[in-house]
Write a protein that holds these residues in place. Structure first.
Motif, PDB file in Angstrom:
ATOM      1  N   ARG A 159      76.393  20.479 153.476  1.00  0.00           N
ATOM      2  CA  ARG A 159      76.536  21.661 152.632  1.00  0.00           C
ATOM      3  C   ARG A 159      75.912  22.870 153.314  1.00  0.00           C
ATOM      4  NH1 ARG A 159      74.550  17.913 147.629  1.00  0.00           N
ATOM      5  NH2 ARG A 159      76.553  16.838 147.315  1.00  0.00           N
ATOM      6  N   GLY A 160      76.516  24.031 153.076  1.00  0.00           N
ATOM      7  CA  GLY A 160      75.990  25.266 153.641  1.00  0.00           C
ATOM      8  C   GLY A 160      76.495  25.568 155.033  1.00  0.00           C
ATOM      9  N   GLY A 161      77.408  24.755 155.563  1.00  0.00           N
ATOM     10  CA  GLY A 161      77.910  24.969 156.918  1.00  0.00           C
ATOM     11  C   GLY A 161      79.275  25.606 156.992  1.00  0.00           C
ATOM     12  N   GLY A 162      79.839  26.013 155.865  1.00  0.00           N
ATOM     13  CA  GLY A 162      81.132  26.681 155.874  1.00  0.00           C
ATOM     14  C   GLY A 162      82.324  25.775 155.652  1.00  0.00           C
ATOM     15  N   ILE A 163      82.097  24.470 155.492  1.00  0.00           N
ATOM     16  CA  ILE A 163      83.224  23.551 155.285  1.00  0.00           C
ATOM     17  C   ILE A 163      83.933  23.857 153.975  1.00  0.00           C
ATOM     18  CG2 ILE A 163      83.840  21.126 154.928  1.00  0.00           C
ATOM     19  CD1 ILE A 163      81.475  20.401 156.743  1.00  0.00           C
ATOM     20  N   GLY A 164      83.154  24.106 152.911  1.00  0.00           N
ATOM     21  CA  GLY A 164      83.764  24.412 151.627  1.00  0.00           C
ATOM     22  C   GLY A 164      84.599  25.679 151.665  1.00  0.00           C
ATOM     23  N   ARG A 165      84.146  26.674 152.441  1.00  0.00           N
ATOM     24  CA  ARG A 165      84.913  27.925 152.539  1.00  0.00           C
ATOM     25  C   ARG A 165      86.248  27.694 153.235  1.00  0.00           C
ATOM     26  NH1 ARG A 165      84.747  31.017 156.739  1.00  0.00           N
ATOM     27  NH2 ARG A 165      82.718  30.199 157.413  1.00  0.00           N
ATOM     28  N   VAL A 166      86.247  26.938 154.331  1.00  0.00           N
ATOM     29  CA  VAL A 166      87.504  26.631 155.026  1.00  0.00           C
ATOM     30  C   VAL A 166      88.439  25.851 154.102  1.00  0.00           C
ATOM     31  CG1 VAL A 166      88.530  25.366 156.955  1.00  0.00           C
ATOM     32  CG2 VAL A 166      86.422  26.667 157.296  1.00  0.00           C
ATOM     33  N   LEU A 167      87.875  24.876 153.389  1.00  0.00           N
ATOM     34  CA  LEU A 167      88.677  24.073 152.471  1.00  0.00           C
ATOM     35  C   LEU A 167      89.305  24.941 151.393  1.00  0.00           C
ATOM     36  CD1 LEU A 167      89.620  21.365 151.234  1.00  0.00           C
ATOM     37  CD2 LEU A 167      87.384  21.220 150.108  1.00  0.00           C
ATOM     38  N   MET A 168      88.519  25.804 150.741  1.00  0.00           N
ATOM     39  CA  MET A 168      89.051  26.590 149.632  1.00  0.00           C
ATOM     40  C   MET A 168      89.985  27.693 150.088  1.00  0.00           C
ATOM     41  SD  MET A 168      88.214  24.938 147.060  1.00  0.00           S
ATOM     42  CE  MET A 168      89.105  26.075 145.994  1.00  0.00           C
ATOM     43  N   ASP A 169      89.816  28.232 151.304  1.00  0.00           N
ATOM     44  CA  ASP A 169      90.810  29.162 151.832  1.00  0.00           C
ATOM     45  C   ASP A 169      92.175  28.481 151.880  1.00  0.00           C
ATOM     46  OD1 ASP A 169      89.198  31.331 152.126  1.00  0.00           O
ATOM     47  OD2 ASP A 169      89.132  31.299 154.318  1.00  0.00           O
ATOM     48  N   HIS A 170      92.183  27.253 152.369  1.00  0.00           N
ATOM     49  CA  HIS A 170      93.439  26.499 152.449  1.00  0.00           C
ATOM     50  C   HIS A 170      93.979  26.193 151.050  1.00  0.00           C
ATOM     51  CE1 HIS A 170      96.245  23.551 154.284  1.00  0.00           C
ATOM     52  NE2 HIS A 170      96.074  22.909 153.136  1.00  0.00           N
ATOM     53  N   VAL A 171      93.092  25.729 150.163  1.00  0.00           N
ATOM     54  CA  VAL A 171      93.517  25.339 148.825  1.00  0.00           C
ATOM     55  C   VAL A 171      94.044  26.536 148.040  1.00  0.00           C
ATOM     56  CG1 VAL A 171      92.663  24.490 146.601  1.00  0.00           C
ATOM     57  CG2 VAL A 171      92.036  23.311 148.724  1.00  0.00           C
TER      58      VAL A 171
ATOM     59  N   VAL B 286      95.084  36.438 155.564  1.00  0.00           N
ATOM     60  CA  VAL B 286      94.982  35.692 156.814  1.00  0.00           C
ATOM     61  C   VAL B 286      93.828  34.711 156.665  1.00  0.00           C
ATOM     62  CG1 VAL B 286      94.748  35.810 159.316  1.00  0.00           C
ATOM     63  CG2 VAL B 286      95.796  37.720 158.076  1.00  0.00           C
ATOM     64  N   PRO B 287      94.085  33.542 156.048  1.00  0.00           N
ATOM     65  CA  PRO B 287      92.997  32.592 155.845  1.00  0.00           C
ATOM     66  C   PRO B 287      92.490  32.042 157.165  1.00  0.00           C
ATOM     67  CG  PRO B 287      95.095  31.553 155.386  1.00  0.00           C
ATOM     68  CD  PRO B 287      95.373  33.027 155.607  1.00  0.00           C
ATOM     69  N   GLU B 288      91.260  31.591 157.134  1.00  0.00           N
ATOM     70  CA  GLU B 288      90.709  30.956 158.316  1.00  0.00           C
ATOM     71  C   GLU B 288      91.571  29.742 158.632  1.00  0.00           C
ATOM     72  OE1 GLU B 288      86.354  29.460 159.941  1.00  0.00           O
ATOM     73  OE2 GLU B 288      86.561  30.630 158.113  1.00  0.00           O
ATOM     74  N   PRO B 289      92.071  29.616 159.848  1.00  0.00           N
ATOM     75  CA  PRO B 289      93.020  28.538 160.136  1.00  0.00           C
ATOM     76  C   PRO B 289      92.392  27.162 160.015  1.00  0.00           C
ATOM     77  CG  PRO B 289      92.307  29.582 162.163  1.00  0.00           C
ATOM     78  CD  PRO B 289      91.765  30.427 161.038  1.00  0.00           C
ATOM     79  N   ALA B 290      93.199  26.202 159.543  1.00  0.00           N
ATOM     80  CA  ALA B 290      92.740  24.818 159.527  1.00  0.00           C
ATOM     81  C   ALA B 290      92.403  24.415 160.954  1.00  0.00           C
ATOM     82  CB  ALA B 290      93.826  23.911 158.956  1.00  0.00           C
ATOM     83  N   GLY B 291      91.334  23.721 161.125  1.00  0.00           N
ATOM     84  CA  GLY B 291      90.886  23.361 162.463  1.00  0.00           C
ATOM     85  C   GLY B 291      89.758  24.236 162.940  1.00  0.00           C
ATOM     86  N   SER B 292      89.468  25.349 162.192  1.00  0.00           N
ATOM     87  CA  SER B 292      88.376  26.228 162.574  1.00  0.00           C
ATOM     88  C   SER B 292      87.057  25.468 162.499  1.00  0.00           C
ATOM     89  CB  SER B 292      88.330  27.440 161.634  1.00  0.00           C
ATOM     90  OG  SER B 292      87.228  28.251 161.929  1.00  0.00           O
ATOM     91  N   GLY B 293      86.276  25.572 163.557  1.00  0.00           N
ATOM     92  CA  GLY B 293      85.001  24.872 163.602  1.00  0.00           C
ATOM     93  C   GLY B 293      85.157  23.368 163.632  1.00  0.00           C
ATOM     94  N   GLY B 294      86.311  22.886 164.033  1.00  0.00           N
ATOM     95  CA  GLY B 294      86.554  21.446 164.076  1.00  0.00           C
ATOM     96  C   GLY B 294      86.920  20.847 162.741  1.00  0.00           C
ATOM     97  N   VAL B 295      87.117  21.677 161.699  1.00  0.00           N
ATOM     98  CA  VAL B 295      87.458  21.183 160.370  1.00  0.00           C
ATOM     99  C   VAL B 295      88.969  21.260 160.161  1.00  0.00           C
ATOM    100  CG1 VAL B 295      87.158  21.540 157.890  1.00  0.00           C
ATOM    101  CG2 VAL B 295      85.247  21.937 159.447  1.00  0.00           C
TER     102      VAL B 295
END
Length: 305
Positions: free
Chosen positions: A245-257, A136-145
């Motif tokens: 960097r360090g705000g979780g954007i990379g984690r949301v991106l890589m969950d999707h990828v 269950v990846p973090e959904p796209a749009g989480s945190g406005g991303v």
């Protein structure tokens, strides 16, 4: 020594290591003898990269690369072989922009002792992930991303993001080249023709990038020298814009990828990261990657002890 022993030893070091490649690689064969009388040998290849050559993004311009024979074992064996490499460099002219390089299985601690003693540093690691994507990846749009596929029209944005990350990696890995953008551009243009590059955006502003591909490791191929056979996802450039960097954007991106890349039939994913990079080394381990091969380097080549 039985011909099966190197393969058995590699498997004991790490079950994901492929069988060692043959010892018939092009280059100059070098050898040495340990204090205990054991003979060790390997191949040395020399590489010279010109101003427009893409390898300058991750390599010195002048390289002596040592390929130890697969049966090389023990600190004393590597110590003797690295001493022979240093003697070879001493007979040739090493520029300031030069390096001695050895790529070896990451889990061989006895070899690591010799690498450190001879002034080599862990400059790059090939890391692998064989875990499935998050259920269950973090959904796209989480945190406005939001995450979307990049297109050819995004080229300028993609190039700017990739070039910017070299400002940081130039401090903790190879020095940044003045022509970084020019060296990056051709491969990025080609990559955007394939549906394997993603952008993470917030408020319509691109903040992170993941440029990926698929690599088929088939018997006899270059990939099969480093990876088990099968289809692998390759995570190439991953960038988060400075200031975000360090705000979780990379984690949301890589969950999707990872959900896109780790499709049925894919063995896993792999990438290269710099072990001395305090950002990427932590991030990729948390993403389920662990080192398989490490590239040990001395810069300049004359720094090899």
């Amino acid at each position: 020594m039985a011909t099966t022993e190197p393969a058995t030893r590699f498997t004991a070091l790490d079950p994901l290591l492929p069988a060692p490649a043959g010892a018939d690689a092009a280059g100059e064969r070098v050898g040495a003898v340990t204090a205990a009388g054991r003979r060790v040998s390997g191949i040395v290849q020399r590489h010279h990269h010109g101003p427009g050559d893409t390898p300058l993004l991750w390599s010195a311009a002048q390289v002596w690369q040592l390929f130890p024979d697969a049966d090389t074992a023990g600190t004393a064996g590597f110590d003797a072989l690295l001493g022979e490499l240093r003697s070879l460099v001493d007979t040739e002219s090493a520029d300031a922009d030069s390096a001695c390089v050895v790529n070896w299985p990451s889990r061989d601690a006895e070899a690591i002792r010799a690498f450190l003693d001879h002034g080599l540093a862990p400059m790059s690691a090939l890391a692998v992930r064989t875990d499935p994507p998050p259920a269950v990846p973090e959904p796209a749009g989480s945190g406005g991303v939001t995450v979307r596929l990049a297109e050819p029209a995004d080229f300028d944005t993609v190039l700017a993001l990739c070039a910017a990350t070299f400002d940081y990696t130039g401090l903790v890995a190879h020095r940044r080249r003045d022509q970084t953008a020019e060296l990056l551009a051709p491969a990025l243009r080609r990559a955007l023709d394939e549906p394997a590059t993603w952008l993470a955006e917030a408020g319509g502003e691109p903040l992170a990038l993941a440029q990926c591909a698929w690599v088929d490791s088939t018997p006899g191929s270059e990939a099969a020298e480093l990876l088990p056979t099968g289809l692998w996802a390759y995570v190439n450039n991953v960038v988060t814009a400075p200031g975000h960097r360090g705000g979780g954007i990379g984690r949301v991106l890589m969950d999707h990828v990872h959900c896109e890349l780790l499709r049925p039939g894919t063995v896993g994913a792999y990438l290269y990261y710099n072990p001395m990079n305090p950002l990427s080394s932590v991030f990729w381990h948390r993403q389920g990657y662990r080192p398989l091969w490490t590239s040990w380097e001395a810069h300049p080549a004359s720094a090899l002890r």
